[in-house]
Design a protein around this motif. Structure first.
Motif, PDB file in Angstrom:
ATOM      1  N   SER A 320       0.827  -1.214   0.000  1.00 39.19           N
ATOM      2  CA  SER A 320       0.000   0.000   0.000  1.00 39.19           C
ATOM      3  C   SER A 320       0.858   1.260   0.000  1.00 39.19           C
ATOM      4  O   SER A 320       1.924   1.299   0.639  1.00 39.19           O
ATOM      5  CB  SER A 320      -0.917   0.034   1.232  1.00 39.19           C
ATOM      6  N   GLY A 321       0.383   2.272  -0.715  1.00 37.73           N
ATOM      7  CA  GLY A 321       1.012   3.593  -0.682  1.00 37.73           C
ATOM      8  C   GLY A 321       2.399   3.635  -1.283  1.00 37.73           C
ATOM      9  O   GLY A 321       3.173   4.550  -0.993  1.00 37.73           O
ATOM     10  N   CYS A 322       2.726   2.676  -2.154  1.00 38.27           N
ATOM     11  CA  CYS A 322       4.059   2.620  -2.756  1.00 38.27           C
ATOM     12  C   CYS A 322       4.055   3.208  -4.159  1.00 38.27           C
ATOM     13  O   CYS A 322       3.019   3.298  -4.816  1.00 38.27           O
ATOM     14  CB  CYS A 322       4.553   1.174  -2.810  1.00 38.27           C
ATOM     15  N   THR A 323       5.233   3.597  -4.632  1.00 40.93           N
ATOM     16  CA  THR A 323       5.422   4.057  -5.999  1.00 40.93           C
ATOM     17  C   THR A 323       6.371   3.112  -6.716  1.00 40.93           C
ATOM     18  O   THR A 323       7.445   2.797  -6.193  1.00 40.93           O
ATOM     19  CB  THR A 323       5.981   5.487  -6.043  1.00 40.93           C
ATOM     20  N   PHE A 324       5.956   2.672  -7.893  1.00 41.49           N
ATOM     21  CA  PHE A 324       6.763   1.786  -8.726  1.00 41.49           C
ATOM     22  C   PHE A 324       7.021   2.511 -10.042  1.00 41.49           C
ATOM     23  O   PHE A 324       6.079   2.871 -10.746  1.00 41.49           O
ATOM     24  CB  PHE A 324       6.031   0.473  -8.984  1.00 41.49           C
ATOM     25  N   GLN A 325       8.289   2.729 -10.381  1.00 43.41           N
ATOM     26  CA  GLN A 325       8.586   3.625 -11.494  1.00 43.41           C
ATOM     27  C   GLN A 325       9.776   3.137 -12.313  1.00 43.41           C
ATOM     28  O   GLN A 325      10.737   2.576 -11.778  1.00 43.41           O
ATOM     29  CB  GLN A 325       8.880   5.029 -10.952  1.00 43.41           C
ATOM     30  N   ARG A 326       9.674   3.359 -13.634  1.00 45.39           N
ATOM     31  CA  ARG A 326      10.827   3.215 -14.519  1.00 45.39           C
ATOM     32  C   ARG A 326      11.105   4.592 -15.116  1.00 45.39           C
ATOM     33  O   ARG A 326      10.197   5.265 -15.603  1.00 45.39           O
ATOM     34  CB  ARG A 326      10.547   2.219 -15.637  1.00 45.39           C
ATOM     35  N   SER A 327      12.356   4.994 -15.070  1.00 50.34           N
ATOM     36  CA  SER A 327      12.720   6.315 -15.571  1.00 50.34           C
ATOM     37  C   SER A 327      13.946   6.178 -16.486  1.00 50.34           C
ATOM     38  O   SER A 327      14.998   5.707 -16.039  1.00 50.34           O
ATOM     39  CB  SER A 327      13.034   7.254 -14.401  1.00 50.34           C
ATOM     40  N   PRO A 328      13.805   6.566 -17.776  1.00 50.19           N
ATOM     41  CA  PRO A 328      12.586   7.078 -18.406  1.00 50.19           C
ATOM     42  C   PRO A 328      11.534   5.981 -18.532  1.00 50.19           C
ATOM     43  O   PRO A 328      11.856   4.795 -18.453  1.00 50.19           O
ATOM     44  CB  PRO A 328      13.079   7.548 -19.778  1.00 50.19           C
ATOM     45  N   PRO A 329      10.271   6.353 -18.719  1.00 48.41           N
ATOM     46  CA  PRO A 329       9.200   5.359 -18.820  1.00 48.41           C
ATOM     47  C   PRO A 329       9.493   4.314 -19.889  1.00 48.41           C
ATOM     48  O   PRO A 329       9.988   4.634 -20.971  1.00 48.41           O
ATOM     49  CB  PRO A 329       7.975   6.206 -19.193  1.00 48.41           C
ATOM     50  N   GLY A 330       9.210   3.057 -19.553  1.00 47.11           N
ATOM     51  CA  GLY A 330       9.427   1.958 -20.497  1.00 47.11           C
ATOM     52  C   GLY A 330      10.844   1.443 -20.557  1.00 47.11           C
ATOM     53  O   GLY A 330      11.154   0.538 -21.334  1.00 47.11           O
ATOM     54  N   SER A 331      11.748   1.970 -19.754  1.00 46.49           N
ATOM     55  CA  SER A 331      13.152   1.548 -19.812  1.00 46.49           C
ATOM     56  C   SER A 331      13.349   0.227 -19.077  1.00 46.49           C
ATOM     57  O   SER A 331      12.497  -0.245 -18.337  1.00 46.49           O
ATOM     58  CB  SER A 331      14.048   2.626 -19.209  1.00 46.49           C
ATOM     59  N   GLY A 332      14.510  -0.363 -19.280  1.00 47.03           N
ATOM     60  CA  GLY A 332      14.848  -1.622 -18.634  1.00 47.03           C
ATOM     61  C   GLY A 332      14.452  -2.812 -19.480  1.00 47.03           C
ATOM     62  O   GLY A 332      13.751  -2.691 -20.486  1.00 47.03           O
ATOM     63  N   PRO A 333      14.890  -4.016 -19.082  1.00 50.97           N
ATOM     64  CA  PRO A 333      14.608  -5.224 -19.869  1.00 50.97           C
ATOM     65  C   PRO A 333      13.168  -5.700 -19.760  1.00 50.97           C
ATOM     66  O   PRO A 333      12.738  -6.546 -20.536  1.00 50.97           O
ATOM     67  CB  PRO A 333      15.572  -6.258 -19.271  1.00 50.97           C
ATOM     68  N   GLY A 334      12.414  -5.182 -18.813  1.00 54.13           N
ATOM     69  CA  GLY A 334      11.014  -5.569 -18.657  1.00 54.13           C
ATOM     70  C   GLY A 334      10.797  -6.494 -17.488  1.00 54.13           C
ATOM     71  O   GLY A 334      11.479  -7.509 -17.345  1.00 54.13           O
ATOM     72  N   GLY A 335       9.860  -6.136 -16.628  1.00 61.36           N
ATOM     73  CA  GLY A 335       9.519  -6.963 -15.472  1.00 61.36           C
ATOM     74  C   GLY A 335       8.325  -6.364 -14.763  1.00 61.36           C
ATOM     75  O   GLY A 335       8.107  -5.148 -14.820  1.00 61.36           O
ATOM     76  N   ASP A 336       7.539  -7.192 -14.111  1.00 59.51           N
ATOM     77  CA  ASP A 336       6.355  -6.708 -13.410  1.00 59.51           C
ATOM     78  C   ASP A 336       6.756  -5.903 -12.184  1.00 59.51           C
ATOM     79  O   ASP A 336       7.779  -6.178 -11.546  1.00 59.51           O
ATOM     80  CB  ASP A 336       5.479  -7.876 -12.969  1.00 59.51           C
ATOM     81  N   ALA A 337       5.938  -4.926 -11.834  1.00 59.81           N
ATOM     82  CA  ALA A 337       6.157  -4.230 -10.570  1.00 59.81           C
ATOM     83  C   ALA A 337       5.802  -5.143  -9.403  1.00 59.81           C
ATOM     84  O   ALA A 337       6.562  -5.271  -8.442  1.00 59.81           O
ATOM     85  CB  ALA A 337       5.324  -2.953 -10.531  1.00 59.81           C
ATOM     86  N   VAL A 338       4.647  -5.799  -9.498  1.00 55.50           N
ATOM     87  CA  VAL A 338       4.219  -6.747  -8.463  1.00 55.50           C
ATOM     88  C   VAL A 338       3.853  -8.055  -9.149  1.00 55.50           C
ATOM     89  O   VAL A 338       3.062  -8.063 -10.093  1.00 55.50           O
ATOM     90  CB  VAL A 338       2.997  -6.214  -7.683  1.00 55.50           C
TER      91      VAL A 338
END
Length: 478
Positions: A320-338
């Motif tokens: 609860s109340g967490c922030t999950f972010q990729r910066s810049p948006p869409g960056s990285g190899p790809g993976g679920d936040a939760v």
């Protein structure tokens, strides 16, 4: 802990001709016996600034050992077994399995421990501080620098089958710096009833050659009599814990037999550039099994390489109340936040009673979904905001498993918002959907019926697909 006695100065227990060189950091003298003599003589021991080469220092009950911050450095004498435990409460079969016999009231603060991993390399069982059969220990403002195995080990003894238990350990405002990512864990918890880790920083920890039980804080009991419960991790930072299969925090419940393992809270923490942020490793469980009770609140996850939070089959989890972010948006190899649920070693682990509420997901490029539901029994996903997801906000697995035990049921999806941020010129954001079905981590066309489940009152902005093309999801709540 006693503070009435006058502090003794460790320099007074070392040869006078060595003192200037020690203070200057150029001495090659073995200070072990002198520092040990100081500890044996008093309950309050002061380490002035300087570099002290040491092998093993044995602690005792009622001890306050302190220095002048990182300027007071205890440094591994060499890479031999004599330096396996730089500072220790009990080793081998020391202590007993009764906590009444524990060493207790130990206060360590304001000094630096240097394992010299950059010189000597990785060595699994070399710990800077080994704590066994100990109650009421406070470790604060200590720097764990360049550890070869674990920085601090809170164990059940240093022999594999020795049963020992720890109680009420506090680690506060400490720095765990693995330096060259050729180590094991910053803080390894094998056994502890009531642990607080507050305001600590963990950085540069990992080892690409080792298994997933590596990272900043690792909870991994070795036996069914192992205990870890009443755990609070708050105001901590986890930075660059990014070697492959390395986690900021790992919770393992494989030796849970009843009340021995449960009750973990992670709050107000930052996870930056971690391979996994929080990883929950578990055995298959049902609603009738003992609960895990993991709460993750007000945390910030930035640029995790894979999952920010992997629940696996843990039970009674709240995010609860967490922030999950990729910066810049869409960056990285790809993976679920939760990610909820998993399938390993031909066994399905379904998350049990998972609540995901009031979180913000920004720019995630998921494998399944920003929230990927692989297997779960009782899920509430409500009041979350999904912004610029490069795929699906929530995805439900259709994978076939050999044990036929993977299930998704009793799901409530309500009050969530899916929207786009203002688009920057020339930036492609791809297709964003609110719900989808997936197989082997890829979005697929499929029909899914979810028993005793509900989807209502969600706000999906125009231009975002409510359900991914070809998917048909039925919520069969009565």
């Amino acid at each position: 802990m006693s503070t009435a006695s006058q502090a003794v100065n460790v320099l007074n227990f070392l040869p006078e001709k060595e003192r200037a060189a020690i203070r200057a950091g150029v001495s090659t003298y073995d200070c072990t016996m002198g520092i040990q003599a100081a500890i044996d003589s008093s309950s309050k021991v002061f380490i002035p600034s300087g570099t002290y080469l040491v092998k093993q220092i044995d602690l005792k009950s009622g001890l306050e050992l302190y220095g002048e911050g990182s300027a007071s450095q205890l440094k591994a004498y060499d890479n031999s077994l004599q330096c396996e435990f730089m500072m220790v409460t009990h080793i081998r079969d020391g202590g007993t399995k009764s906590v009444a016999d524990n060493m207790r009231n130990v206060h360590l603060h304001d000094f630096l421990l240097n394992g010299r991993v950059d010189e000597f390399g990785y060595m699994q069982y070399f710990y800077l501080l080994a704590v066994n059969a100990t109650s009421d220990m406070l470790v604060e403002r200590v720097t764990f620098h360049g550890f070869r195995g674990d920085g601090m080990y809170v164990g059940s003894g240093t022999l594999h089958d020795t049963e020992r238990h720890n109680q009420r350990i506090v680690v506060r405002d400490c720095l765990f710096d693995g330096l060259v990512k050729a180590n094991r864990n910053g803080l390894s918890i094998i056994d502890c009833d009531t642990l607080t880790v507050d305001g600590c920083t963990f950085q540069n920890i990992g080892n690409a050659k080792l298994s997933s039980s590596v990272g900043a804080i690792d909870f991994e009991p070795d036996h069914n009599w192992g205990i870890y419960r009443n755990i609070i991790i708050r105001r901590c930072k986890f930075i660059d814990i990014n070697s492959v299969n390395t986690a900021g925090i790992t919770f393992f419940n494989g030796h849970q037999t009843g009340d021995n393992i449960h009750g973990w809270t992670v709050s107000d923490c930052e996870f930056v550039n971690c391979y996994w942020g929080i990883y929950g490793a578990t055995k298959p469980k049902t609603k009738a099994d003992p609960t895990d009770d993991l709460t993750i609140v007000n945390c910030n996850f930035v640029n995790s390489i894979r999952y920010d939070v992997f629940i696996g089959g843990l039970s009674n989890t709240q995010i609860s109340g967490c922030t999950f972010q990729r910066s810049p948006p869409g960056s990285g190899p790809g993976g679920d936040a939760v990610r909820l649920g998993t399938y390993v070693w031909k066994a399905s682990d379904n998350a049990v009673r998972a609540v995901v509420t009031g979180n913000t997901f920004i720019g995630i490029r998921p494998q399944m979904g920003a929230v990927g539901i692989y297997g779960a029994n009782d899920v509430v996903c409500a009041g979350n905001t999904f912004i610029d997801i490069r795929g699906s906000c929530l995805s439900f697995a259709m994978d076939d498993t050999s044990d036929k035990a993977r299930k998704i049921q009793n799901v409530v999806i309500s009050g969530n918002v899916a929207r786009r941020a203002p688009q920057a010129s020339g930036v492609s954001r791809g297709v964003m959907s609110f719900l989808s079905t997936s197989n082997e981590m890829r979005t697929v066309k499929a029909t899914l019926s979810l028993g005793e489940s509900y989807e209502y009152n969600n706000s999906v902005e125009d231009g975002i697909t409510k359900i991914a093309a070809g998917s048909a999801i039925q919520f069969l709540g009565s």
